[in-house]
Design an enzyme around this catalytic site. Sequence first.
Site, short mmCIF file in Angstrom:
data_model
loop_
_atom_site.label_atom_id
_atom_site.label_comp_id
_atom_site.label_asym_id
_atom_site.label_seq_id
_atom_site.Cartn_x
_atom_site.Cartn_y
_atom_site.Cartn_z
N LYS A 77 47.91 33.80 35.13
CA LYS A 77 47.56 35.07 34.32
C LYS A 77 46.06 35.60 34.55
O LYS A 77 45.36 34.69 34.76
CB LYS A 77 47.85 34.94 32.98
N SER A 152 51.56 39.63 26.01
CA SER A 152 50.85 40.29 27.12
C SER A 152 50.99 39.53 28.65
O SER A 152 50.51 40.14 29.39
CB SER A 152 49.21 39.87 26.45
N SER A 176 52.31 35.49 23.30
CA SER A 176 52.27 36.24 24.77
C SER A 176 52.67 35.50 25.95
O SER A 176 52.89 36.15 26.91
CB SER A 176 50.77 36.62 25.14
#
Lengths: 491, 496, 100
Positions: A77, A152, A176
């Site tokens: 990420k 996210s 997330s």
Amino acid sequence: MSAAGPAAAIASAVRAGDRSAISAVEESLAAIDAAGELGAFNAVTAEAALARAGAIDRAVEAGEDPGPLAGVPVALKDNICTRGVPTTCSSRILEGWVPPYDATVVDLLGAAGAVIVGKTNMDEFAMGSSTENSAFGPTRNPCDPERVPGGSSGGSAAAVAGGLTPLALASDTGGSIRQPASLCGVVGMKPTYGRVSRYGLVAFASSLDQIGPMASTVGDAALLYSAIAGHDPLDSTSIPEPAGDLTGALAGDVDGLRVGVVSELCGDGIDGDVRARLDAAATALASAGAQVGEVSVPAAVFGLSAYFLIAPAEASSNLARYDGVRYGLRVPAPGAVDMNVATRTAGFGDEVKRRIMLGTFALSAGYYDAYYGKAQKVRTLVVRDFAAAYERFDVLLAPTSPTVAFRFGERTANPLAMYLSDVCTVASNLAGHPAISVPFGSGSDGLPVGVQVLAPALGEHVMFRAAAALERLLTGAQAPEGATEPVEAKP
Amino acid sequence: MSDRPGAGADIVWQAGSPGLGAPAGTEWETVIGLEVHAELLTGTKLFSASPNAFGGEPNTQIDPVCLGLPGTLPVLNRHAVELAIRVGLALGAEVRPSVFARKNYYYPDMPKNFQISQYDRPINVGGSLELPSGKVVGIVRAHLEEDTGKSTHVGGGGRIDEAAWSLVDYNRAGVPLLEIVSHPDLRSAAEAREYVTELRATLLAVGASDGKMEEGSLRVDANVSVRPLGSAEFGTRCEIKNVNSLRSLGRAVEHESRRQIDLLSSGERVTQETRHWNEDTGRTSLLRSKEEATDYRYFPEPDLVPLVPDEAWIEQIRAELPLLPRQRRHRLAAATGQLPARVALVVERGQDELALAAGEAGAAPAAVLKHLEQNLADGTGRLTAPGLAELIGMEARAELSSNQVKEVLAEMVRSGESPAVVARRAGFEAVAAGELAAVVDGIIAEHPAEWQRLRTGDDRERKKMQGFFTGQVMRATKGQANGRDVAALLEDRAEA
Amino acid sequence: MADRISRADVAHVAWLARLQLGAEELERFTSQLGDVLDHATDVEALDLDGVPATSHPYPVSNVLRDDVPGPGLDRADVLAQAPDTEAGQFRVPPVRGESP
Ligand SMILES: [Mg+2]
Ligand SMILES: [Zn+2]
């Protein structure tokens, strides 16, 4: 024992010299290249990845063991710092920033023989549940490109779901990792707070953030988790005790395991499809010998209110450093303060601004006690509620997301509706407990549904045990000649 | 930085302006409380491993943590905590479990735009500092926090509000500070200076700080208010910033209290505000009004965990504490039968060990103090305690004249030799008592007229003649006679 | 809880956070933040008397590091990331007023 996932398969082949790391990385890079329209990656580090894979292959040839993730392509990420590789948090304000240091998890991945192939898209600064809040455009759900991948960590979820990388690291502040895992049909796990070092994870909400694995199987998730878990002296909130060995967890049965289904998360606000899959999971576990019962955890719901005060409050302070002075974006202005304002106004998207303002408000003079102070007390109740539930149950079962993947734009106009996406996941962050989302079939329109296994702090072993069992029960149910009872049947 | 609650201590200052309508001729009292920021003498920064050193090239003592780079986390420096506890124990504070907090405000030299400090749960609470004068000043708290970087304002002749741009150096960012907050117990500029001097001596004694105000390792903010003498209430205070030396502190406090007295005397109000001391103009000027005060949005620092020093650690630190200036004053006072204030100078110069040892070697305390204060202001060099004691003995036995004592002492400071050796080499053999009496009698016989004037003249005349005879004796003995012995002999003969 | 958040509150908070809002944004954010804060009123039903605050999910204390210098950053590398520099320092537009 669950069947080896793709990551485990690559690692064992590379370690045995049956396959080159280069071939595994090339395969991954080609898949990433072919799936550009998914918008899963902010950056692909092909050259460095191939060089690294070559080094691993040479190590194997020299008779060395590159580690448990030998040659496995991993996506990170884009809020995990990588030396020499831009780390943007999908924000204009950090565009072009190149960290001069590696996150602790990056060092650990290297030590385990993994190969980082790129940085994945995300909601800006991890604020969002759809990956629509990226400054670089949204990520699409590989299961249905018209729908969001969740967020996210939508980029990491899409990378794994789309078969671009067998593994991805992501971060989970209020769900997330788990929510996008559920929406994309992959496994996503949030460790106990403090189990995985946060050093090098760009902070959203420091007391809630945890890095965790995303994978296509529970076994692969456990493999990645084991590589990154452990004490880190660079993170003061890191748990000093060594992370336990998960050996046995994945093969363990659930006979006698006490499983509590969280009643507050079975009713209003949870889609029928999602409820049905949760029921199916409960039934499957019961049929495998688990003692399944219902348990009331009121905090599982009201935690959301505390979460939406605590997380923005911490974020408002964590994101104050983006001011145009030392790195990242600067919008010129005649004075320093004007420059700060112009830079932050241009550099942050609306969702980030909303949360910064919400958090600033919750901490401001005259409102602290009513908002932030109160939220911290509610957090205590969340911990107590869970403690009571864990007196009666070994693990809890809940939906991961109240809905399946939704369409782009569906919730962007109404932030509160978007915030409700996190209702099933935030309580684990508030309590600091581990939780994992495991795909458990799909809803009526064929979109994946995940169910969530929650465990008490440091309960990763029992959590993985239940999750692996669920995975086996689902696979067994869908295998036409499977010996296991079908799990679709309601009791 | 300031603006913290007193951690359960008294409310420090209250608003309200008792000066309004004060009758003409009102006598005013100045009330001062000080906030002192001391940089701690650690090897590294408070939360990271980059060096804590003064004066490097800009931005060369930095790491990802003290630069506040995204993703970095603080880890507390054990030695900084130990130094904070040392100071706390030296001040008689209670060392408590503490929690770090974030103080949020924007300023370019602050890398994260928040300062990690301690807010409602500081490490040291309460305590006091006894000044050489004997006055005891209460301490509210002494807490740990990180320093900021340094801004240089370029162009506009260095004036901050006219600068064309600013340059930022983060070498100092993250350096550990101990903020020591006093109660408003000080009543004059002189007392304020005495407090800072004593605090500095205490910090130096425990090795917590180098106390260099000129290098900024000791920084003072002064809270100043005035009230009619005898009033029990506090006046409205102003906080004075940018006080960079002891001298400035005295000047700033005097100017500010004068300013406030003038306001109140002319029927105006003092408004609570932060003021800037300007060394060049000798005035304070408005920096920020109370209304403009920043909303710091303090909250517990989530990246750090509570600091709970255990009893064993605290006791170990206590056991390793050196004697403090106050203790040394009391010790020397007890040994010399003086008041602590009387021996403060000797302690301040660090000559108390020598004084005590000389006393133990048999020297009279008063003579020891006299020599240290009057003849050894520039240091004691290689002077030894037994040597000093021996010299004082020779002096008491009148074996040396007072001029000779001074000369011998100076040589002892240089060489470390014994006074007997020095005196012999210099030819300062004392004139034997019998010999001296013969010389005196001879000179009286040589000058009968003068001797008559000494015996019968008025006071003035007698004094003059004493000088004459003493001079004659000194000339005859080449200055080796002891003046006191000569005087005694003259008196003896005159009374005969 | 307190009255619904006002436009003035949002404008003040934006200033504290060094953000500038246009008229339309001020309106929209005020309404959106109000919705979130209204939702948060569900915790008002909880009895929080005597409940301590939790700021850390996992209880750890006294995490300390030895006072030993470690490797730092190279100034050139750090300044290369900065929007503007001069003479080894970070250059910023003029700062008006002193640090609080
Ligand atoms: Mg202060
Ligand atoms: Zn301070």
